[in-house]
Scaffold this motif. Structure first.
Motif, PDB file in Angstrom:
ATOM      1  N   THR A   5      -6.636  -1.747   7.287  1.00 13.24           N
ATOM      2  CA  THR A   5      -5.951  -1.550   6.086  1.00 13.24           C
ATOM      3  C   THR A   5      -6.340  -2.407   5.056  1.00 13.24           C
ATOM      4  O   THR A   5      -6.511  -2.277   3.888  1.00 13.24           O
ATOM      5  CB  THR A   5      -4.648  -1.062   6.301  1.00 13.24           C
ATOM      6  N   SER A   6      -5.876  -3.765   5.534  1.00 15.57           N
ATOM      7  CA  SER A   6      -6.177  -4.797   4.726  1.00 15.57           C
ATOM      8  C   SER A   6      -7.533  -5.063   4.356  1.00 15.57           C
ATOM      9  O   SER A   6      -7.934  -5.583   3.143  1.00 15.57           O
ATOM     10  CB  SER A   6      -5.576  -6.239   5.244  1.00 15.57           C
ATOM     11  N   THR A   7      -8.401  -5.004   5.344  1.00 14.33           N
ATOM     12  CA  THR A   7      -9.765  -4.840   4.827  1.00 14.33           C
ATOM     13  C   THR A   7     -10.311  -4.065   3.920  1.00 14.33           C
ATOM     14  O   THR A   7     -11.121  -4.446   2.916  1.00 14.33           O
ATOM     15  CB  THR A   7     -10.584  -4.853   5.990  1.00 14.33           C
ATOM     16  N   ALA A  72      -6.780   8.607   2.711  1.00 16.11           N
ATOM     17  CA  ALA A  72      -6.884   8.919   4.243  1.00 16.11           C
ATOM     18  C   ALA A  72      -7.799   8.269   4.717  1.00 16.11           C
ATOM     19  O   ALA A  72      -7.780   7.904   5.861  1.00 16.11           O
ATOM     20  CB  ALA A  72      -6.748  10.463   4.099  1.00 16.11           C
ATOM     21  N   ALA A  73      -9.135   8.194   4.181  1.00 15.37           N
ATOM     22  CA  ALA A  73     -10.224   7.626   4.694  1.00 15.37           C
ATOM     23  C   ALA A  73     -10.057   6.168   4.941  1.00 15.37           C
ATOM     24  O   ALA A  73     -10.174   5.552   6.063  1.00 15.37           O
ATOM     25  CB  ALA A  73     -11.415   7.593   4.028  1.00 15.37           C
ATOM     26  N   SER A  74      -9.329   5.369   3.969  1.00 12.06           N
ATOM     27  CA  SER A  74      -9.194   3.810   4.130  1.00 12.06           C
ATOM     28  C   SER A  74      -8.085   3.630   4.931  1.00 12.06           C
ATOM     29  O   SER A  74      -8.317   2.328   5.657  1.00 12.06           O
ATOM     30  CB  SER A  74      -8.819   3.492   2.736  1.00 12.06           C
ATOM     31  N   LEU A  77     -10.124   5.884   8.872  1.00 20.47           N
ATOM     32  CA  LEU A  77     -11.317   5.925   9.371  1.00 20.47           C
ATOM     33  C   LEU A  77     -11.645   4.670  10.167  1.00 20.47           C
ATOM     34  O   LEU A  77     -12.238   4.720  11.177  1.00 20.47           O
ATOM     35  CB  LEU A  77     -12.301   6.088   8.138  1.00 20.47           C
ATOM     36  N   PRO A  78     -11.120   3.538   9.778  1.00 18.61           N
ATOM     37  CA  PRO A  78     -11.468   2.407  10.659  1.00 18.61           C
ATOM     38  C   PRO A  78     -10.956   2.455  11.944  1.00 18.61           C
ATOM     39  O   PRO A  78     -11.612   2.033  12.789  1.00 18.61           O
ATOM     40  CB  PRO A  78     -10.802   1.161   9.763  1.00 18.61           C
ATOM     41  N   ALA A  85     -15.797   3.970  19.230  1.00 16.05           N
ATOM     42  CA  ALA A  85     -16.795   3.072  19.788  1.00 16.05           C
ATOM     43  C   ALA A  85     -16.351   2.583  21.168  1.00 16.05           C
ATOM     44  O   ALA A  85     -17.326   2.347  22.312  1.00 16.05           O
ATOM     45  CB  ALA A  85     -16.837   1.793  18.870  1.00 16.05           C
ATOM     46  N   ASN A  86     -14.972   2.689  21.443  1.00 19.87           N
ATOM     47  CA  ASN A  86     -14.406   2.471  22.637  1.00 19.87           C
ATOM     48  C   ASN A  86     -14.934   3.553  23.626  1.00 19.87           C
ATOM     49  O   ASN A  86     -15.221   3.151  24.805  1.00 19.87           O
ATOM     50  CB  ASN A  86     -12.791   2.193  22.657  1.00 19.87           C
TER      51      ASN A  86
END
Length: 135
Positions: A5-7, A72-74, A77-78, A85-86
């Protein structure tokens, strides 16, 4: 290290700062570009035929929907990309620790269910190998 979220917040603020800096350095070219984009937007969606009140209502609804989508995406999504990926690493490597860590990151009660599922699956595989069939 920053969380996702910070990124994403830092990236959005950096983009806004870049836009503000370019507006300060080249105001006329940026203004012409914005006017051209506004014209293309109105012509593409036939907004030039609407009254100013109708344009305001439509633009407000579009702005609200776009804002909700970006938020919502920010936010999600990450985390979803990390989760997927896991899962991919589990599918490629077959390591049970990846799946348990992936599920444990989502919800704690699923971690025990995943561990039970994996132990049951391992028992079934060993039983099949003992019976002479490889899974």
């Amino acid at each position: 290290m920053l969380d996702s979220t910070s990124t994403s917040t830092v990236l959005l603020l950096a983009a806004a700062a870049t836009l503000l800096l370019s507006a300060m350095l080249y105001p006329s070219s940026l203004l012409k570009w914005l006017q051209r984009k506004r014209y293309q937007y109105e012509v593409t969606f036939s907004l030039y035929m609407l009254t100013p009140t109708e344009k305001f209502i439509l633009n407000s609804i579009l702005f609200l929907l776009l804002s909700l989508f970006i938020i919502a995406a920010s936010l999600y999504l990450p985390e979803h990309i990390a989760f997927m990926a896991n899962r991919m690493s589990y599918y490629f490597s077959g390591d049970a620790a990846h799946l348990t860590a992936s599920v444990a990151g989502a919800k704690p009660e699923f971690a025990t269910q995943a561990a039970e599922f994996l132990s049951n699956g391992e028992a079934l595989r060993q039983g099949a190998v003992a019976a002479g069939r490889e899974l």
